[in-house]
Design a protein around this motif. Structure first.
Motif, PDB file in Angstrom:
ATOM      1  N   HIS A 155       9.237   7.919   3.126  1.00  0.00           N
ATOM      2  CA  HIS A 155       8.509   9.074   2.603  1.00  0.00           C
ATOM      3  C   HIS A 155       9.481   9.839   1.706  1.00  0.00           C
ATOM      4  O   HIS A 155      10.532  10.288   2.175  1.00  0.00           O
ATOM      5  N   ALA A 165       1.549  11.353  -5.139  1.00  0.00           N
ATOM      6  CA  ALA A 165       0.907  12.550  -5.673  1.00  0.00           C
ATOM      7  C   ALA A 165       1.898  13.268  -6.583  1.00  0.00           C
ATOM      8  O   ALA A 165       3.113  13.198  -6.371  1.00  0.00           O
ATOM      9  N   ASP A 197       1.075   5.700  -1.197  1.00  0.00           N
ATOM     10  CA  ASP A 197       0.401   6.908  -1.661  1.00  0.00           C
ATOM     11  C   ASP A 197       1.365   7.683  -2.533  1.00  0.00           C
ATOM     12  O   ASP A 197       2.562   7.792  -2.218  1.00  0.00           O
ATOM     13  N   ARG A 216       0.852  -1.181   0.000  1.00  0.00           N
ATOM     14  CA  ARG A 216       0.000   0.000   0.000  1.00  0.00           C
ATOM     15  C   ARG A 216       0.891   1.234   0.000  1.00  0.00           C
ATOM     16  O   ARG A 216       1.816   1.347   0.806  1.00  0.00           O
ATOM     17  N   ARG A 256       4.963   7.713  -0.490  1.00  0.00           N
ATOM     18  CA  ARG A 256       5.204   7.206   0.861  1.00  0.00           C
ATOM     19  C   ARG A 256       4.516   5.871   1.062  1.00  0.00           C
ATOM     20  O   ARG A 256       3.534   5.544   0.392  1.00  0.00           O
ATOM     21  N   SER A 257       5.071   5.102   2.010  1.00  0.00           N
ATOM     22  CA  SER A 257       4.524   3.793   2.331  1.00  0.00           C
ATOM     23  C   SER A 257       4.915   3.438   3.759  1.00  0.00           C
ATOM     24  O   SER A 257       5.948   3.880   4.266  1.00  0.00           O
TER      25      SER A 257
END
Length: 312
Positions: free
Chosen positions: A102, A24, A22, A20, A43-44
């Motif tokens: 991150h 952007a 994210d 998982r 990030r994860s």
């Protein structure tokens, strides 16, 4: 074919692709747009991830949290620093991430690589993960420390990190010869005309001799024109094949750009670290994000739309 690169096996990617995460994006300010194709944040919470880093232009990465190791030619391993520069990759490489992590970074265009490094050859300095200050100067090193420190006190938004980074990168830019800028733009336009660019089309419209053109393309892109066309074809094929909604007809149209199935498998795997079957068999969200950042980001929007149409 891969010049000594140890390309990750499809099975090596499972831990990363299923993780998982994210991500952007934000476009660069207009005056930086020809140098930075996009800024990104990724990030994860995963503790350990292994992934294929696809071939492509350089990437400036700030490790706000966590660390990474890029496995390079001959089995060497380059560890990340707070401010790291992933130099242009001529083939896929394997990267290990120790998290939670991150990242904030900037995907560079070929002009961006040259202007920020003062004209260093992408071929001579490629395929490495370097401490960014050693190639881009101490202000970039300090920027990494400042971003991490500020982010530790109060998390910064992507827009805030871009606002802090843009002046530092802007101040670092070196002037490039106008003729070289025109050549790089002509090469990008040539790459964008078709999924399988014809070398004679580039030579026919160039204002350099074939030998000069080969040398300059190698310097700015890290590969001579013939190999560069192979790289872009494979990356774009991978971008299309990684689309979960791709139809059999579109997949067949992509395959038509290669000699046969074995050729397509070798080429896609060399430049992405994954086989076409692996791309089609799972939703590789991380790889898809990387392909978008390192492939289509170097081209103008009309060319990006044309690439999407090449699948059928």
């Amino acid at each position: 074919m891969n010049g000594g690169w140890s390309i990750p096996q499809p099975g090596d990617m499972a831990g990363f692709d299923g993780a998982r995460f994210d991500m952007a994006y934000q476009p660069a300010p207009p005056d930086l747009a020809r140098y930075v194709t996009m800024f990104f944040e990724m990030r994860s919470h995963a503790a350990h991830l292994v992934a294929a880093q696809p071939a492509g232009p350089g990437v400036l990465v700030f490790f706000l949290r966590g660390a990474g190791t890029l496995h390079t030619v001959g089995g060497a391993a380059d560890a990340s620093c707070r401010a790291s520069l992933l130099t242009p990759l001529s083939a896929a490489a394997r990267i290990e991430m120790a998290g939670p992590w991150h990242l904030f970074g900037a995907s560079l265009s070929p002009l961006g690589w040259a202007a920020l490094t003062g004209g260093l050859s992408a071929a001579e300095h490629g395929n490495r993960l370097r401490e960014a200050g050693s190639l881009l100067g101490s202000p970039v090193r300090r920027l990494g420390e400042d971003l991490a420190q500020a982010h530790g006190v109060q998390p910064l938004t992507l827009a805030e990190m871009v606002a802090r980074s843009a002046p530092v990168l802007r101040a670092r830019l070196h002037a490039l010869p106008d003729a070289h800028v025109r050549l790089v733009e002509a090469v990008l336009a040539w790459l964008g005309r078709t999924m399988s660019p014809v070398l004679d089309d580039l030579y026919g419209g160039a204002f350099y001799s074939p030998r000069q053109l080969q040398r300059l393309v190698d310097r700015y892109f890290g590969l001579p024109p013939k190999q560069l066309a192979r790289q872009y074809r494979a990356l774009r094929a991978a971008a299309l094949l990684s689309d979960p909604a791709i139809t059999p007809q579109r997949a067949a149209a992509v395959a038509d750009h290669f000699y046969d199935q074995s050729h397509m498998i070798r080429e896609v795997r060399l430049f992405t670290g994954h086989t076409p079957a692996r791309l089609a068999g799972a939703h590789l969200s991380v790889l898809s994000a990387m392909l978008a950042m390192r492939n289509l980001g170097t081209l103008d929007p009309p060319l990006r739309r044309r690439i999407r149409d090449w699948g059928g």
